[in-house]
Design an enzyme around this catalytic site. Sequence first.
Site, PDB file in Angstrom:
ATOM      1  N   GLU A  74       0.829  -1.208   0.000  1.00 46.78           N
ATOM      2  CA  GLU A  74       0.000   0.000   0.000  1.00 46.78           C
ATOM      3  C   GLU A  74       0.864   1.260   0.000  1.00 46.78           C
ATOM      4  O   GLU A  74       1.454   1.622   1.016  1.00 46.78           O
ATOM      5  CB  GLU A  74      -0.944   0.012   1.207  1.00 46.78           C
ATOM      6  N   PHE A 118      -0.255   3.934   2.561  1.00 46.94           N
ATOM      7  CA  PHE A 118       0.135   3.618   3.939  1.00 46.94           C
ATOM      8  C   PHE A 118       1.601   3.974   4.167  1.00 46.94           C
ATOM      9  O   PHE A 118       1.943   4.573   5.195  1.00 46.94           O
ATOM     10  CB  PHE A 118      -0.117   2.139   4.248  1.00 46.94           C
ATOM     11  N   ARG A 119       2.470   3.627   3.215  1.00 46.70           N
ATOM     12  CA  ARG A 119       3.893   3.978   3.361  1.00 46.70           C
ATOM     13  C   ARG A 119       4.072   5.488   3.471  1.00 46.70           C
ATOM     14  O   ARG A 119       4.833   5.979   4.312  1.00 46.70           O
ATOM     15  CB  ARG A 119       4.706   3.439   2.183  1.00 46.70           C
ATOM     16  N   GLN A 120       3.365   6.238   2.635  1.00 44.93           N
ATOM     17  CA  GLN A 120       3.476   7.697   2.674  1.00 44.93           C
ATOM     18  C   GLN A 120       2.998   8.243   4.018  1.00 44.93           C
ATOM     19  O   GLN A 120       3.629   9.142   4.598  1.00 44.93           O
ATOM     20  CB  GLN A 120       2.664   8.305   1.538  1.00 44.93           C
ATOM     21  N   GLU A 180      -6.512   4.256   7.399  1.00 48.09           N
ATOM     22  CA  GLU A 180      -5.859   3.776   6.174  1.00 48.09           C
ATOM     23  C   GLU A 180      -5.735   2.263   6.177  1.00 48.09           C
ATOM     24  O   GLU A 180      -5.944   1.611   5.145  1.00 48.09           O
ATOM     25  CB  GLU A 180      -4.483   4.423   5.994  1.00 48.09           C
TER      26      GLU A 180
END
Length: 128
Positions: free
Chosen positions: A32, A35-37, A73
């Site tokens: 995702e 999600f990482r951001q 998220e």
Amino acid sequence: MEHPHKHRPGITHAWRAVHIAMQGLRAAWQHEDAFRQEVIVAVILIPFAFFLPVDTLGKVMMVSSILLLLIVELLNSALEAAVDYTSLEHHPLAKRAKDIASAAVFFSIVNAVVVWGMVLLASDVLNK
């Protein structure tokens, strides 16, 4: 009748639950982008909140708003994966489910921006 997927109670259940949660975090990180951001934003903003000259309640609200964003998220990503698993066919109900989950993420972002803005304005950090 005992459910075949029911976990044993006690510390082994708690340990297994932590392990499963870590698998979920790993999957979200691997699959995702959003999600990482948001984790990168959280890694920057959460420590930053502790160094700002705001009261403890303000810090709690700021950190909580970022954690809420991550939670929403994760739920959005889980729903999207479940819908995609069910069918990759374009269906209006699948689209509606995904759009509603995305709206929840949007509102959690708005919430974080509003909370941070109000806490910073109330503490005069932005006016200095």
